[in-house]
Design a protein around this motif. Structure first.
Motif, PDB file in Angstrom:
ATOM      1  N   ASP A   1       0.857  -1.174   0.000  1.00 14.05           N
ATOM      2  CA  ASP A   1       0.000   0.000   0.000  1.00 14.05           C
ATOM      3  C   ASP A   1       0.896   1.228   0.000  1.00 14.05           C
ATOM      4  OD1 ASP A   1      -1.791   2.019   0.205  1.00 14.05           O
ATOM      5  OD2 ASP A   1      -2.560   1.487   2.201  1.00 14.05           O
ATOM      6  N   PRO A   2       1.256   1.722  -1.198  1.00 12.64           N
ATOM      7  CA  PRO A   2       2.063   2.939  -1.251  1.00 12.64           C
ATOM      8  C   PRO A   2       1.338   4.135  -0.619  1.00 12.64           C
ATOM      9  CG  PRO A   2       2.157   1.792  -3.352  1.00 12.64           C
ATOM     10  CD  PRO A   2       1.081   1.120  -2.532  1.00 12.64           C
ATOM     11  N   ALA A   3      -0.011   4.091  -0.572  1.00  7.68           N
ATOM     12  CA  ALA A   3      -0.803   5.241  -0.081  1.00  7.68           C
ATOM     13  C   ALA A   3      -0.334   6.502  -0.795  1.00  7.68           C
ATOM     14  CB  ALA A   3      -0.702   5.378   1.435  1.00  7.68           C
ATOM     15  N   SER A   4      -0.340   6.433  -2.116  1.00  5.70           N
ATOM     16  CA  SER A   4       0.361   7.422  -2.932  1.00  5.70           C
ATOM     17  C   SER A   4      -0.261   8.819  -2.902  1.00  5.70           C
ATOM     18  CB  SER A   4       0.442   6.932  -4.371  1.00  5.70           C
ATOM     19  OG  SER A   4      -0.856   6.860  -4.920  1.00  5.70           O
ATOM     20  N   SER A   5      -1.502   8.948  -2.426  1.00  8.67           N
ATOM     21  CA  SER A   5      -2.073  10.300  -2.313  1.00  8.67           C
ATOM     22  C   SER A   5      -1.187  11.162  -1.422  1.00  8.67           C
ATOM     23  CB  SER A   5      -3.485  10.259  -1.713  1.00  8.67           C
ATOM     24  OG  SER A   5      -4.331   9.437  -2.484  1.00  8.67           O
ATOM     25  N   ALA A   6      -0.485  10.502  -0.494  1.00  8.67           N
ATOM     26  CA  ALA A   6       0.351  11.229   0.470  1.00  8.67           C
ATOM     27  C   ALA A   6       1.598  11.839  -0.166  1.00  8.67           C
ATOM     28  CB  ALA A   6       0.749  10.308   1.626  1.00  8.67           C
ATOM     29  N   PHE A   7       2.039  11.301  -1.317  1.00  8.23           N
ATOM     30  CA  PHE A   7       3.218  11.907  -1.955  1.00  8.23           C
ATOM     31  C   PHE A   7       2.914  12.386  -3.384  1.00  8.23           C
ATOM     32  CE2 PHE A   7       3.808   7.218  -2.018  1.00  8.23           C
ATOM     33  CZ  PHE A   7       3.901   6.961  -3.381  1.00  8.23           C
TER      34      PHE A   7
ATOM     35  N   VAL B   1      -0.893  -7.829  -4.654  1.00 15.07           N
ATOM     36  CA  VAL B   1      -1.860  -6.760  -4.377  1.00 15.07           C
ATOM     37  C   VAL B   1      -1.130  -5.420  -4.344  1.00 15.07           C
ATOM     38  CG1 VAL B   1      -3.403  -5.750  -2.644  1.00 15.07           C
ATOM     39  CG2 VAL B   1      -3.404  -8.223  -2.978  1.00 15.07           C
ATOM     40  N   ILE B   2      -1.687  -4.432  -5.016  1.00 14.21           N
ATOM     41  CA  ILE B   2      -1.215  -3.051  -4.847  1.00 14.21           C
ATOM     42  C   ILE B   2      -2.422  -2.182  -4.516  1.00 14.21           C
ATOM     43  CG2 ILE B   2      -0.067  -1.049  -5.856  1.00 14.21           C
ATOM     44  CD1 ILE B   2       1.404  -2.946  -7.754  1.00 14.21           C
ATOM     45  N   GLU B   3      -2.367  -1.570  -3.345  1.00 13.84           N
ATOM     46  CA  GLU B   3      -3.446  -0.681  -2.900  1.00 13.84           C
ATOM     47  C   GLU B   3      -2.982   0.770  -3.076  1.00 13.84           C
ATOM     48  OE1 GLU B   3      -4.565  -1.471   1.181  1.00 13.84           O
ATOM     49  OE2 GLU B   3      -5.126   0.624   1.475  1.00 13.84           O
ATOM     50  N   ASP B   4      -3.877   1.616  -3.526  1.00 11.86           N
ATOM     51  CA  ASP B   4      -3.551   3.043  -3.699  1.00 11.86           C
ATOM     52  C   ASP B   4      -2.189   3.260  -4.362  1.00 11.86           C
ATOM     53  OD1 ASP B   4      -5.990   3.792  -2.750  1.00 11.86           O
ATOM     54  OD2 ASP B   4      -5.285   4.731  -0.908  1.00 11.86           O
ATOM     55  N   GLY B   5      -1.965   2.521  -5.445  1.00 10.65           N
ATOM     56  CA  GLY B   5      -0.745   2.729  -6.223  1.00 10.65           C
ATOM     57  C   GLY B   5      -0.712   4.127  -6.817  1.00 10.65           C
ATOM     58  N   LEU B   6      -1.900   4.671  -7.077  1.00  8.99           N
ATOM     59  CA  LEU B   6      -1.999   6.034  -7.597  1.00  8.99           C
ATOM     60  C   LEU B   6      -2.956   6.835  -6.712  1.00  8.99           C
ATOM     61  CD1 LEU B   6      -1.970   5.037 -11.344  1.00  8.99           C
ATOM     62  CD2 LEU B   6      -0.116   6.128 -10.076  1.00  8.99           C
ATOM     63  N   ALA B   7      -2.978   8.138  -6.932  1.00  7.20           N
ATOM     64  CA  ALA B   7      -3.639   9.041  -5.988  1.00  7.20           C
ATOM     65  C   ALA B   7      -5.169   9.036  -6.089  1.00  7.20           C
ATOM     66  CB  ALA B   7      -3.113  10.460  -6.175  1.00  7.20           C
ATOM     67  N   GLU B   8      -5.809   9.620  -5.077  1.00  6.35           N
ATOM     68  CA  GLU B   8      -7.259   9.508  -4.889  1.00  6.35           C
ATOM     69  C   GLU B   8      -8.101  10.130  -6.006  1.00  6.35           C
ATOM     70  OE1 GLU B   8      -7.721  11.216  -0.999  1.00  6.35           O
ATOM     71  OE2 GLU B   8      -6.402  12.852  -1.533  1.00  6.35           O
ATOM     72  N   ASP B   9      -7.545  11.104  -6.749  1.00 12.39           N
ATOM     73  CA  ASP B   9      -8.330  11.685  -7.848  1.00 12.39           C
ATOM     74  C   ASP B   9      -7.668  11.503  -9.204  1.00 12.39           C
ATOM     75  OD1 ASP B   9     -10.647  12.673  -6.474  1.00 12.39           O
ATOM     76  OD2 ASP B   9      -9.333  14.148  -5.523  1.00 12.39           O
TER      77      ASP B   9
END
Ligand code: PGA
Ligand code: ZN
Length: 424
Positions: free
Chosen positions: A241-247, A282-290
């Motif tokens: 989960d990169p949680a990429s919205s954060a970066f 599995v990749i979660e939030d590989g890219l940002a929320e919008d």
């Protein structure tokens, strides 16, 4: 029938206040539940109400949502049938009257909603999972154990990617899966120590070493799986989960650790290379929320091989999941009850994903309590996988321990999801 509801302010695992509610029924049965709290919160999530009074808990107090429960909510729900979860949750939704629970706060509505379900289960003498699902078909999920923490969960001391999880899907059952995960966790600790890395842990109990790239943790984890005596890919897979919205900022992804700024297309290339080189399933939030276009590209590129889970993208909201289905963005949904605020809305999100043959992965938050609602919920909804942190720290292991109890009590009817718990 609901006789009384009482809420209080308690602490979560980060030492921040959160809401706990007790629901008591006329017959004497009762249920208790507490709301968790995120750190890398999606901007489309339902509102978590905080008092904002600086003198108390630095503004993070929850006295107002607590008093909403003890006042308006208690009055409204009193006398209602606790066994009619839909009616109770509709009453909460109506009382709030906003699309994102900004009046009552999802932290208030969820604690009550979950406590009502618990009380109803107790009144019938059932386990929560039996009450919420089919008592003859408990499906024990693959535990998605977050053994290496980065991003905001490690104060940006480690990798940019927030979570590196192991998925012991080759185990014969949940108790064994938990053992495999724990052994791998301890093998990783030894490896980190030997390399001179810290073995201090992040918010979800995973180690938080100051690695120099976002792929180094994958090498360390593959080594740990092998050292623990398991086969990477065949017995234990890896989830990110990169949680990429954060970066993500101004249309680009900033990987601080590697001093790189990447476009969505370059991120997709990276993920494609990464799943070719490592047993990442599995990749979660590989890219940002919008970043819907980026998500579509990612899904077209590796969606046939990898479960692509939308967390900040979907925020457990059926309207956003529906948009994802129409756009062909992602193929799975992360399910966090407090992103939406009631049990029935959470169930609706799971059902929508399942109807599309999408994956549904139930999840804790980085700020947790020992509440185990999501463990029972996952078994009942048959989602096949549950992420709830490292196999360490009380608030994380309590969920895994509950799964062990359920497996034991269910006996022969218990099935372990294994590899079939994933859509890819
Ligand atoms: P959070 O992170 O609970 O801090 O939002 C969990 C996640 O991103 O999955
Ligand atoms: Zn996430």
């Amino acid at each position: 029938r609901i006789r009384s509801i009482h809420a209080r302010e308690i602490l979560d695992s980060r030492g921040n206040p959160t809401v706990e509610a007790d629901v008591t029924l006329a017959g004497g049965a009762s249920g208790r539940a507490a709301t968790p709290s995120g750190a890398s919160t999606g901007k489309h999530e339902a509102v978590e109400f905080r008092d904002g009074v600086k003198e108390r808990y630095g503004g993070k107090g929850v006295q107002r949502p607590v008093s909403q429960i003890n006042g308006e909510i208690a009055v409204t729900l009193q006398g209602m049938d606790a066994g009619d979860q839909a009616a109770v949750d509709e009453a909460l939704i109506d009382l709030d009257g906003t699309p994102n629970k900004r009046n009552l706060g999802a932290n208030a509505t969820l604690a009550v909603s979950m406590a009502v379900a618990r009380a109803a289960a107790a009144a019938e003498g059932l386990w929560l999972w039996e009450y919420l699902g089919d008592p003859l078909k408990p499906l024990l999920p693959v535990p998605m154990m977050n053994i290496l923490n980065g991003g905001v969960h490690a104060n940006w001391q480690g990798p940019d990617f927030q979570e590196y999880m192991i998925a012991p899907y080759g185990a014969p059952g949940i108790a064994e899966a938990v053992r495999w995960g724990s052994e791998t966790y301890h093998a990783l600790k030894d490896i980190l120590k030997a390399r001179g890395y810290t073995t201090c842990v992040g918010d979800e109990g995973g180690f938080a070493p100051a690695v120099s790239t976002n792929t180094e943790p994958l090498d360390l984890i593959v080594e740990a799986i092998e050292r623990a005596g398991y086969a990477p890919g065949e017995e234990i897979g890896i989830a990110l989960d990169p949680a990429s919205s954060a970066f993500y900022n101004d249309g680009v992804y900033n990987l601080r650790t590697e001093r790189l700024t990447l476009t969505a297309a370059e991120m997709v290339d990276r993920y494609r290379d990464l799943v070719a080189a490592y047993p990442v399933i599995v990749i979660e939030d590989g890219l940002a929320e919008d970043d819907w276009d980026g998500w579509r590209l990612l899904t077209r590129t590796i969606g046939d091989r990898v479960e692509l889970v939308g967390d900040d993208l979907f925020v457990t909201n059926v309207d956003r999941i529906d948009m994802g289905i129409r756009k062909g963005a992602a193929n799975a949904v992360l399910i966090k009850p407090n992103q939406i605020g009631t049990v029935i809305e959470t169930i609706a999100a799971v059902r929508l994903a399942q109807q599309q043959n999408w994956g549904a992965m139930v999840s804790h938050r980085s700020g947790e309590t020992v509440d185990t609602f999501i463990a029972d919920f996952t078994v009942a909804m048959q989602t096949g996988h549950l992420k709830t942190g490292a196999p360490a720290r009380g608030e994380r292991v309590e969920k895994y321990n509950q799964l062990i109890r359920i497996e034991e009590a269910a006996g022969d009817t218990a099935r372990y999801a294994g590899r079939s718990g994933f859509v890819r």
